[in-house]
Design a protein around this motif. Structure first.
Motif, mmCIF file in Angstrom:
data_model
loop_
_atom_site.group_PDB
_atom_site.id
_atom_site.type_symbol
_atom_site.label_atom_id
_atom_site.label_comp_id
_atom_site.label_asym_id
_atom_site.label_seq_id
_atom_site.Cartn_x
_atom_site.Cartn_y
_atom_site.Cartn_z
ATOM 1 N N PHE A 28 -5.492 -0.807 6.552
ATOM 2 C CA PHE A 28 -5.526 -0.692 5.088
ATOM 3 C C PHE A 28 -5.554 -2.069 4.426
ATOM 4 N N MET A 29 -4.775 -2.999 4.968
ATOM 5 C CA MET A 29 -4.730 -4.350 4.404
ATOM 6 C C MET A 29 -6.082 -5.044 4.561
ATOM 7 N N ALA A 30 -6.726 -4.891 5.722
ATOM 8 C CA ALA A 30 -8.046 -5.495 5.936
ATOM 9 C C ALA A 30 -9.071 -4.892 4.976
ATOM 10 N N GLN A 31 -9.009 -3.566 4.803
ATOM 11 C CA GLN A 31 -9.935 -2.915 3.876
ATOM 12 C C GLN A 31 -9.656 -3.334 2.437
ATOM 13 N N ALA A 32 -8.415 -3.502 2.095
ATOM 14 C CA ALA A 32 -8.050 -3.923 0.742
ATOM 15 C C ALA A 32 -8.576 -5.324 0.454
ATOM 16 N N ALA A 33 -8.417 -6.234 1.430
ATOM 17 C CA ALA A 33 -8.925 -7.598 1.254
ATOM 18 C C ALA A 33 -10.445 -7.586 1.133
#
Length: 191
Positions: A28-33
């Motif tokens: 989720f963090m990678a997609q958010a970035a």
């Protein structure tokens, strides 16, 4: 929207067991970035479409249609931007400064406009361009739209004089050795 805001939205809409999973949080963090970076790029790209000097092909096509500049003539992006810039500046009671801006938008050089109100004559002089500008037909069309119909428009071009040529080339042999034809001698800046 920041990466943290996007991450919070992902977590809000995901199942509770994904919120606790460390691997899913990393995804989720990678997609958010990635989403944050994409948003910034899209915004930067769209903002550029608001500025005539930075418009891309599709933005120009939309604006040309909006301003009635559709035609089948092949032009470079810079020529199309110049036409659009001139059309945007026109369409009102034109002052001398407006007329100079319209003409300069096409030729990319300094233009001086003088108006003889008694004789109903406007003189468009290309100050720092030698010869006839390559886009003179666009300039003429824009001036025809910007000036009242009863005005006679005179276009003044600048050419090298004999003295300019004499200063640039010390001898006739030096002039001949450059391989320029007569029209190029008149319109080529000296060294």
């Amino acid at each position: 929207m920041s990466a943290q805001d996007v991450l919070d939205r992902f977590l809000d809409v995901s199942a509770p067991y994904w919120r606790e999973n460390v691997d899913m949080q990393a995804i989720f963090m990678a997609q958010a970035a990635s989403a944050e970076e994409l948003d910034a790029r899209v915004l930067r790209y769209l903002v550029n479409e608001f500025y005539t000097d930075r418009m891309t092909e599709w933005g120009l096509r939309i604006q040309e249609s909006r301003y009635g500049l559709d035609d089948d003539v092949q032009r470079t992006l810079e020529e199309r931007r110049g036409r659009l810039r001139a059309r945007k500046r026109g369409g009102k009671n034109a002052t001398i400064a407006d007329l100079e801006l319209i003409a300069a938008g096409f030729v990319g050089g300094e233009v001086e406009v003088t108006i003889d109100y008694d004789a109903f004559t406007a003189t468009i002089e290309f100050v720092d361009i030698l010869g006839v500008p390559t886009r003179i037909s666009d300039v003429q069309a824009a001036m025809d739209r910007a000036l009242p119909a009863h005005y006679h428009i005179v276009y003044a071009y600048r050419y090298n004089t004999y003295n300019d040529i004499k200063i640039a080339y010390a001898t006739y042999d030096e002039l001949i050795s450059n391989g320029l034809v007569y029209s190029q001698i008149l319109t080529t800046e000296g060294d």
